[in-house]
Structures are given as C-alpha cells and as structure tokens.
Design a protein around this motif. Structure first.
Motif, PDB file in Angstrom:
ATOM      1  N   UNK A   1       0.821  -1.311  -0.082  1.00  0.00           N
ATOM      2  CA  UNK A   1       0.069   0.022  -0.150  1.00  0.00           C
ATOM      3  C   UNK A   1       0.903   1.311  -0.036  1.00  0.00           C
TER       4      UNK A   1
ATOM      5  N   UNK B   1      -4.259  10.804  -0.672  1.00  0.00           N
ATOM      6  CA  UNK B   1      -3.634   9.763  -0.209  1.00  0.00           C
ATOM      7  C   UNK B   1      -3.626   9.890   1.411  1.00  0.00           C
TER       8      UNK B   1
ATOM      9  N   UNK C   1      -6.809   9.981   2.890  1.00  0.00           N
ATOM     10  CA  UNK C   1      -7.578   9.187   3.254  1.00  0.00           C
ATOM     11  C   UNK C   1      -7.093   7.794   2.820  1.00  0.00           C
ATOM     12  N   UNK C   2      -6.432   7.539   1.796  1.00  0.00           N
ATOM     13  CA  UNK C   2      -6.005   6.179   1.499  1.00  0.00           C
ATOM     14  C   UNK C   2      -5.219   5.595   2.618  1.00  0.00           C
TER      15      UNK C   2
ATOM     16  N   UNK D   1      -7.587   4.674   5.317  1.00  0.00           N
ATOM     17  CA  UNK D   1      -7.995   3.306   4.931  1.00  0.00           C
ATOM     18  C   UNK D   1      -7.184   2.157   5.132  1.00  0.00           C
TER      19      UNK D   1
ATOM     20  N   UNK E   1      -7.007   1.251   8.864  1.00  0.00           N
ATOM     21  CA  UNK E   1      -8.211   0.627   9.436  1.00  0.00           C
ATOM     22  C   UNK E   1      -7.885  -0.677   8.893  1.00  0.00           C
ATOM     23  N   UNK E   2      -7.720  -0.943   7.669  1.00  0.00           N
ATOM     24  CA  UNK E   2      -7.494  -2.447   7.327  1.00  0.00           C
ATOM     25  C   UNK E   2      -6.406  -3.117   8.188  1.00  0.00           C
TER      26      UNK E   2
END
Lengths: 505, 125, 499
Positions: free
Chosen positions: B45, B87, B89-90, B93, B96-97
């Motif tokens: 990621x 990014x 935001x990414x 995410x 969280x993952x």
C-alpha cells in the motif's frame, strides 16, 4: 380454406390455467380425499369444455388468441388456438377426464402413497400440455415444455423406491439436456429471424440460412423435442419411466408428454422450418430415416419384453415415430395421417395401459408370461385390450387403420416406397408382439395358482369403465372419423395450412 | 548511457515504487507468517501512496498553502494538493485495514495458538 | 424532499443507522435490529424514489459539501445506479428480517456489532453504486470490504482464518484498483467519472492507459471473485455465520461487477474497450471458465453453504460473460442477473440459515425427507430457487440466461453460449441431488424424529425466518414473468450511449 382470422379471446388462457388453478385447491384438501378428487374431476371437465368451445372457431378459421405480457422484448407470452393446437389439446383434455376417473380407482386400489402430490402434479402436467398445444411462439412453447419436464418428475419418482429415483435421474438427464438444446435452438432462431411466432409454412421461410447452419439448427431442435418424442437414440428414458404408476404411463407417457415432443416435431417441421427449407436442406430425408429406424428398432425390441408395460413402452416409441415419419414425408396425406395418428394412437395406447393397470391392481400381475387365462376372469378388460392391439396393428375398423392408411398413402404420394415397406413391416411386428398376449389371455388355461390373494371377476368399475370407453372411442373414431369432435377434419386442416397444398385423399 | 541516466535520474521514484510493490507482493504471497503477510500488505500500500505523491510532485514548486510569507508568483508553482489529500484518506483506509487484520490475527492466535501458516493448516484439520 | 437530495439520502440512511446502532446497548440487540432495519428501509424508499425519478434516462447529481466537480465529489443517481441501490437495499432488508431469529442464536451477545457492520456494509455498497468519483469509489469499496471482513470473521472456529485470507486478497484487489486510477489520474488529471470519460479518448492509446485498465480489471476481478481470482470466496462463505453470508453473498460480489460495468462502459469508451483491447474478451472467457469450474466444484461439495459458495463463483462468471460480450444484450443479461441472482442466492442462503437453525447443520448427506416434513415452506422455497438457479422457465433465472445466450449468439461467441448451457445441466446435477434428498430420501430406520421448530421467547416466531424466504421464492416467478417490463422500463434506459 380461407386465411385464418385472429380473434382476441381469453378462452385459450382459461383452458391452460383451469387445471393450474385446481392445484392449490387439491393441496388444501389433502386431508379430504373425496373433495380433493372432486377438484381434479371438476378441472378436467372444465378444461375439456373450454377446449371444445374453441373447436368450431378453429374449424371455421377463426383462431382464438390470447396475448399476455411480454416474455422477452418483442416476444409475447402468446396462446393461439389454431387447428393443430386445438387438435392436440382436445386429445389430451378428453383423455384426462377418463384418466382422472381411472386414477382415482387406481391409486386407491393400489394403495399408493402421497396421493395429493400425485393429483397436484398431474394437474400441472395437463396445464403445461395444453400450454404447449396453444403456444403461439417458440418461447412460450419452451416455457411450457420445461414446466412439463419438471411437473412430470414427481410422477416418475412417485414410488420413491431406489428404482424410481434412478429412473427419475435418467428422465431428468435426458429431458434437461433436451431443454438445453431447445433453449439454444430457440435463441438461435431469434437471432436469425428476429421473431419466434409459429407461422404455417415456416417462420424461417424468408430467412437466409447457410446450409450448415440450417442443418445444425434443425439438429438442435430435434435434440430438444426428440427426447420427449423418444426418437432413437434418445428413447431410453421412456422404458425406465415406466416405474411410474400406470395412469401416469397411460396419459403422460403415451399421450401428453411424449406427444408434446411429437407435437414439437410437427411445429418445427411445419411452422418453423417449413416444407421449403426441409426439402432444400435434405432434412425431410434425415427425419424420415431416423423415424423409420426408430419404428423398426422399437418394434423389434418390443418383441423381447416380458413386462407388459415395458412392451407397451417400446410400442409407444415405435408409434410416436409413425407420426414423425408422416410429418417428415411432407405430403398432405402423410402429414394429415401423422397428425391423425397422434389422436388414434392416444386412444388405443391409453386403452392398453389402462388394461395393464387394471390387471396390476386387480391381480398384482405385470408380466406377460403370467397372463394365461386372464381374459376369462376379466373379459371386458381383455376385450378392450384386444381392440386396442388390433388397432395398433392396423386392423379395420379400429381407428389405427385409418391413420395408417393415410400414412401409407402419404409415403406413396411422397415417392418413398421404403417408408411404405417400413410401415407394413412394423404392422406385422405389431401383430407379432400384441396378439400373443391376447391369445394367452383368452385361449390358454389359467395357471394353477394357490395364491390366497387371487381374486375373481373384473376390476373396480372406476378402472373398467374408462378403459372400455377408450376402446369404444377407438372403434368409433375408426368407423366415423368425423362424428364426434371433427378430429379428422382438423387433422386435414392442419396438413393444408402447414403444407399449403390441396386436401388429402 | 543517457537513457539510463534519465531513468535513474528523473524516474527513480517510479523505480522505487515498483520495487516496493514487488517486495510487498512477495511478502504477501510467499511469507508463511501471517504477521509478515500483513507487513507485506502495508509495504504494498505504501508503494501505491508513494506513486500518487510522486505524481503530484513538481520540481521547484512549493507546498500548496496560501501563505503571505511564501511569495509565489505563478500559481503553477504550487504542488498539486489533490493527490496528497487523497492519499491521506488512503492511508487512513490502510490503517483501518491493518487494524482489522490484526484483530483477526489475535482471534486466530487465540483459537489455534499460532500464526505460522503451516502449523495453522495442521491444527485446523 | 426534493429529488436532488436523493443521491446523498440513500447511503446516509444506512450510515445514520450504523452510527445509532452502537447506542442500542449490548445485551439483546432487539433495538439494534429495528434501527438497522429502519435505516435499510429508508434507503430502500429513497432508492425506489430515485428509480422512479430516473426511469427513462434521468440523471440526478449531488455535490458533496457544495464542491464543484471535478475537484469535489459527486454522487450520481442514474438508471443503473438507482437500480443497483434498489436491489441492494431490498435484498438487505429481506435478509435482515429473515436473520432476526437466526442471528439471535448464531451471534448471541454480538448482535450490536453485527447490525453495525451490516449497515456499514450496505452503506459502502450503496456508496459504490452512487459515487461519481473514481477515488471515492475506492473509499466506499474499502468501507464495504472492512464491514465484510468483520462480518465474515464471526462463525465457526476457522472463520477468522478465511476472513484473513479474504482480507489479504481483497486489499490487494483494492490496491490494484488504486494503482490503476493513479495512472488514469496521471493521464487525465481528473478523477470525476464524467470528466475522465470526456478526457480519456485522446489518451486511450497510450501504454499507460492500457496498464491502468488492466490493473482496474485485475483489482475488481479479485473483488467479484472472477475465476481464477475466486479462491477466497468458498472458504469465507462456508465458515462465516449464516446471517452474514446471507447478507454478503447476494449483493457483495454483484457490486464489484457493477464497478466493472461502470468503469468499462461509462468511464472508458465501450467501443475502445471492445475493439482496441481484448481485455473484455478475457473477462468474458474467464467468466465462462468460472461458470464451468464453479459448477463442477459445487457438485463435489457436501455442505450446503459451501456448495452455494461455489455456485456463486459460477454465477459471478455469468456476470463476467455478460460484461465480456460488451453488447446491449450482454449488459442487459448481466444487470438482470444481478437482480435475479441476488434474489435467488439470498433465498438459498436463507434456507441454509434456517436449516442450521432448525436442524443444527447443513450437511447434504444428512438431509432426508424429515426436513421437508418439518420445514415444508422452506423446502418449497428452496425448490423454487433451485429451479431458478438451474434456469428453468418461467423463473427469473431462465431469463438472465436467455439474454446472455442471445447476446452470445449475436456476437457469435459459441464457447460462451456453450458454457452457459452446460452450466444449466451441471447446476441441475447439484440442485436435484439436494431436492432428491429433501423430498424423496426416506429417513434411516433409527433416525429420531426432528422436533418441529417451537417459537423461542424473545426471538420471534418461525415466520420471521420463513416469510422473507417464501416471498423471495415467489418473487422469482414474478420477476421471471415481468422480466420484459423490467428490461424495457429499467434496463434499456441505463445502457451506455456508446453501445
């Protein structure tokens, strides 16, 4: 004959739905057998009345039509009571009335379980059959065809024995594969022609077909309808399905289901491809050849069977192909003979199955070798059997003679003397496999039996009256083909409309 | 040589990102320890985040903040702010993952007492 | 309420439910059920409103926080997204109602988190359907995936393991998607779908664009379990709790298929996707392989849930075939199958849930005629849904196959046609195997009678589990008979203008 006029009417729809409407009533009255059977009989009579109501219009060229919602854009769920459809629906619904009485006697006499499911499935089957008869286009035909496949399954496995379940699997394997072929064929036709309506003379008539594609399409169709029509090599499910209760074998596996397949062949030949393409692509010869082979093979195999129902099943396979052969000859007399044989074979074969069932319920005998002297115990039953057998062998004045006569005329008309030879040979074989049964029953002494369950006299009137009625109907239809319901007239009208030629004989 | 220099000189970010992508994928697919797999996932990621940020970069440009003390004559000399916010935001995410992944690992460890793939397969039988 | 707010109201309804559910208390979860259902019902009402408003080709765009696109995020309600929202919300609502009683048993003590995750999942799926922004789609994709990982992690002992495997593959898929749109962004400088669609034709021939399209197809293929990227699905479904699977299986992978449709026919010029790049052909043929492979594997299974999971692999193949055909008939078939399969699979997984609740297992080899005697309505619903899965008219399942078959014929794809037809027979094998047992297999002599299900206090009657199942089964026949109207009124207007 004037060009048919389409009349919008709800009668064809009602004729299809009346037995379907009886299904919830049958299921709801599961605990009260008499009420349950009342619903079956009511639906049967109502269905027959509705179909008869369509007859005058069909004969006069006023075709009742129901167009419901669309099934697929441009293709309606359409029902059309054209002569061919009315003809088939008439045969099926008239015999359902008799079979219903007979069924009641049979399932109660034989102590069958799950009678509610039995009567409910039967009603669905009849809805599907009349739906097939009246289907105005291939997609509607396909829908009812598949419904019939599924609705027959519970009847085939009715006994729930290992053998019945195996037969059910075999039946599904054949019937569902056929359904797949039919779906492919119908979808392909839609892609080629852009429409699916049955048209007398062929809906593909004006469509450009490459020879290879046309033949492949026909083979797909033949695979689709050929299984139910039990054309060799697609026939082996039918003898296996004889584990079903005898009324099922009688109405469904001698009339409704198998003739839906044959009816499909008639529709495909006369109303999808049309005589033009059939001749052009050499499909008439192909179909006639397959049918001829089926006739001879099935007749020979029938000789070998000792189980009475199995022998009748092989005989059915042969006689179904009489119809196919008549249609494949593409001559007016042959076509009319084939279509007429659809009715004559129905009355005769159902008589024979009814007899087999009466013998089974009354004497618990299902083998031919056990039938010595039965005729003296059950003279009415075996007398009816003799009438049916004589008719199938082509002896006048039973109606089988008439349709065979037309078929023979047709083969000469079409310039196919080999077909005539096939028909005559098969007539002899028919005699060879049926007359020994009659001979045993009447002229051999009964085997000495210390069977404590041995019963004297005739079976229950619920069984005997229907089978005598069908035997008398076979005689009447032979002597006065146009007397009752104008079946003969209808058959000729069908041939004329499909082939566009002059009248027969 | 000049081609090589160009590749190494101006496109090195892409090469780095590609290398990280490969490392991350390798970790996810080949490592037999589940925690290492999660780490591989994170590297994977991060490589993508890096790629986005690199796409927004402009030579000699400055942060896209309207600040009087940093005089910028040409608006084109602001860096593109959109990928950077995206990014952010990414990354959220991704966090969280990773959190859910670790929660799952805790549950797995509680039930099977291991995070080694081979032992896990053994004990699940 | 004005129509221009509909796009945001739909996901907002379930999002609010997600946020309210945790306040309902941990103990019984009864309030949580009602909040979740109310939120989903509201979303359904808004979605139906949107469907009515966009029928015939309308388009409603909502700008989040008033930012102008292409910088701001747009939520777009068009015939396609409205249709998908309605399907998702309706199926979710039925599944929630059905699971009420089963969840109380299988997820005792964890009802609040279950309903929170369930509504979050629905929010994510609705968001995916509605968003008009490629990056926002990634966010919603991951929101729904997070909820799925959580939902699938609860079940039998192995559930966390299979959920973890799904997490790895699913995140990898989302990352591939993110990478793909990074390249698109580099090419066009925009992420707004309409904007990208306008800018892309000039640069579509560049290798970067090709890489981007392949990466997006790869990433979304993972999410929709397209063969051979389906490995996560059977395990994840087989081990998770019944309510979670009943919720995820019907609508989860469908939304991924929707992303493929949205991306390849609305963002990318469909003509390009069809001609210049064989990518969609690859998708179609992979779908065909998946149809056959999934069906064959389903035959080999002994557990109903696992069998249904493999059949889902096959059904994802249908969607891929429709997308791969890249023709109006193919797309109609695919989108109609989204609806039909959502109803069929929801019905079937509901049956599996009811069996596990009432019999304690869903092993096929242990089913016999007692099942039908105890659960007559559930068995009848299963039979109907099975016939529809096999694809027998007049059930809904036949008609999606019908359009796909017409599409395959129209484009001369004989192999695809063959796969569709062969799968009919294969699915007949594995469904009739079950029907034979449920209806015909006599119970073993020593088998104890199964007690008829008795209402458990506080869990509601059996009707909660049965009514939605039967309603869906009946719906399958209705959908089948009305399919032409659905196609004409709802599906034709949504076809992309380029096809």
């Amino acid at each position: 004959m004037p060009a048919p006029v389409l009349v919008s009417s709800l009668v064809p729809l009602a004729a299809v739905l009346v037995s379907l409407a009886a299904v919830p009533l049958i299921l709801l009255s599961a605990r009260r057998p008499n009420l349950r059977e009342f619903w079956t009989l009511a639906a049967a009579f109502a269905k027959l009345a509705l179909v008869v109501a369509l007859l005058p219009g069909a004969l006069a060229g006023r075709v009742a039509e129901t167009r419901l919602l669309e099934l697929s854009p441009g293709v309606a769920l359409g029902l059309r009571a054209d002569p061919l459809g009315v003809f088939f629906a008439l045969v099926a619904s008239a015999l359902w009335v008799l079979t219903s009485f007979y069924s009641i006697g049979y399932v109660r006499g034989a102590g069958e379980k799950r009678q509610t499911r039995y009567f409910a499935s039967f009603a669905v089957c009849l809805s599907a059959t009349v739906g097939i008869a009246f289907a105005a286009n291939l997609l509607t035909f396909l829908v009812f065809y598949e419904v019939l496949t599924i609705a027959t399954y519970p009847l085939v496995v009715h006994k729930e024995s290992r053998e019945a379940i195996a037969a059910g699997r075999k039946y599904l394997a054949f019937a569902l594969s056929a359904g797949v072929a039919l779906i492919a064929a119908v979808a392909w036709t839609h892609t080629l022609a852009g429409r699916l309506d049955f048209v007398a003379g062929g809906l593909l008539e004006d469509v450009a077909l490459a020879p290879g594609a046309g033949r492949a399409l026909f083979l797909l169709f033949l695979g689709g309808v050929g299984v139910k029509a039990a054309i060799v090599p697609l026939q082996s499910w039918l003898p296996a399905a004889m584990v079903a209760p005898t009324p099922v074998s009688a109405l469904l596996h001698a009339v409704a289901v198998v003739k839906s397949g044959v009816f499909g062949v008639v529709r495909v030949v006369g109303f999808v491809f049309g005589p033009g393409w059939m001749r052009e692509l050499g499909l008439d010869l192909l179909l006639a050849g397959v049918a001829g082979a089926t006739i001879l093979l099935a007749s020979l195999l029938a000789l070998k069977q000792d189980n009475l129902k199995a022998r009748l099943a092989y005989s059915t396979i042969g006689h179904l192909s009489y119809i196919v052969l008549g249609v494949a000859l593409l001559s007016p007399a042959g076509f009319a003979g084939g279509v007429f044989h659809l009715a004559t074979h129905a009355t005769m074969k159902i008589t024979l199955f009814f007899c087999a069932g009466a013998i089974y319920v009354h004497l618990k005998k299902d083998r031919i070798s056990q039938l010595d002297g039965v005729g003296r115990e059950m003279p009415w039953t075996m007398g009816a059997f003799a009438v049916g057998a004589a008719g199938l062998a082509g002896v006048p004045p039973v109606n089988g003679f008439l349709s065979k006569w037309l078929l023979c005329l047709g083969s000469l008309e079409a310039g196919a003397p080999w077909a005539l030879a096939v028909l005559l040979t098969s007539g002899l074989l028919n005699a060879a496999y049926f007359f020994p049964i009659v001979h045993r029953a009447f002229f051999r002494p009964a085997a000495a039996q210390s069977d404590e369950a041995k019963r004297k006299g005739e079976a229950s009137p619920l069984l005997v009256v229907p089978l005598v009625t069908t035997a008398l109907a076979s005689l009447a239809l032979g002597a006065f083909p146009d007397a009752a319901l104008g079946l003969f007239e209808l058959a000729r009208a069908v041939a004329v409309s499909a082939l566009g030629g002059g009248g027969a004989s | 040589m000049s081609v090589l220099r160009e590749l190494a000189g101006t496109h090195y970010v892409y090469w780095t990102a590609m290398a990280l992508l490969g490392i991350g994928l390798y970790g996810m697919l080949v490592k037999r320890n589940l925690v290492l797999k999660v780490i591989g996932l994170n590297i994977f990621q991060s490589a993508i985040v890096l790629l986005w940020i690199a796409a927004a970069y402009k030579r000699d440009a400055t942060v896209p903040v309207l600040d009087q003390s940093i005089p910028v004559a040409d608006p084109a000399l602001y860096m593109n702010p959109l990928p950077q916010t995206l990014m952010l935001t990414a990354i959220v995410v991704g966090v969280a993952i990773t959190g859910v992944a670790f929660a799952l690992l805790v549950a797995i460890h509680e039930r099977f007492g291991t995070l080694e793939e081979d032992e896990l397969l053994e004990r699940m039988r | 309420m004005t129509p221009e707010h509909l796009p945001v109201l739909i996901p907002l309804a379930t999002l609010v439910a997600t946020l309210v559910v945790p306040f309902c208390g941990q103990r019984r979860g009864r309030a949580a059920f009602w909040v979740a259902s109310a939120g989903t019902l509201a979303a359904l009402v808004f979605a139906l409103g949107g469907l009515a408003h966009t029928a015939g080709g309308g388009r409603v765009a909502y700008r989040l926080a008033g930012w102008q696109p292409p910088v701001g995020i747009e939520l777009v309600l068009d015939p396609l997204s409205a249709f998908l929202c309605a399907v998702v919300a309706a199926v979710a609502l039925l599944v929630l109602a059905h699971s009420r009683r089963i969840a109380a048993r299988e997820l005792a003590g964890r009802l609040t988190p279950f309903y929170a995750a369930a509504t979050l999942l629905v929010t994510g799926l609705l968001g995916i359907a509605l968003t008009g922004d490629l990056f926002n789609l990634y966010v919603f994709l991951e929101i729904s995936s997070l909820a799925m990982y959580a939902l699938l992690a609860v079940g039998d002992a192995r559930a966390p393991v299979s959920s973890f495997r799904y997490l790895l593959l699913g995140t990898a898929g989302a990352s591939f998607y993110l990478l793909g749109i990074a390249f698109l962004y580099m090419l066009t400088g925009s992420l707004n779908m309409a904007d990208v669609a306008a800018l892309l034709p000039g640069v579509l021939d560049s290798p970067t664009a090709t890489v981007a399209l392949v990466l997006v197809a790869l990433g979304i293929g993972l999410k929709m379990a397209l063969f051979p990227l389906h490995a996560w699905m059977p395990d994840a479904y087989a081990h998770a709790s019944s309510p979670a699977v009943a919720l995820i299986a019907p609508i989860g992978t469908k939304v991924a298929a929707y992303v493929l449709i949205r991306f390849f026919f609305f963002v990318v010029d469909p003509e390009h996707a069809r001609s210049a790049l064989p990518l969609l052909d690859v998708v179609g043929y992979l779908g065909a392989i998946g149809i056959v492979w999934g069906s064959v594997m389903a035959i080999a299974q002994d557990d109903l849930k696992r069998m249904l999971a493999y059949s889902s692999v096959a059904q994802a193949g249908y969607l891929a075939v429709g997308i791969g055909l890249a023709s109006p008939l193919g797309l109609i078939g695919a989108v109609l199958h989204v609806l039909n399969h959502a109803c069929m699979k929801a019905c079937l997984f509901m049956v599996s849930g009811t069996l596990r609740r009432e019999l304690g297992h869903s092993r096929l080899s242990a089913l016999d005629a007692r099942t039908r005697r105890v659960l007559p309505w559930t068995s009848a619903a299963f039979a109907t849904a099975a016939l529809s899965m096999i694809g027998l008219p007049p059930t809904a399942g036949f008609f999606s196959k019908w359009y796909l078959a017409l599409g395959a014929l129209e484009r001369g794809r004989w192999l695809l046609l063959a796969a569709i037809l062969v799968s009919t027979l294969l699915s007949a094998v594995y469904f009739f195997r079950v029907l034979e047992r449920v209806y015909l297999r006599a119970p073993a002599a020593d088998a104890a009678e199964i007690a008829a299900p008795a209402p458990v206090p506080g869990e509601g009657g059996i009707a909660w589990a049965t009514l939605p199942t039967v309603a869906l089964a009946a719906g399958l026949v209705v959908l089948g008979l009305l399919n032409a109207r659905i196609v004409e009124v709802l599906l034709r207007p949504m076809l992309p203008p380029g096809l």
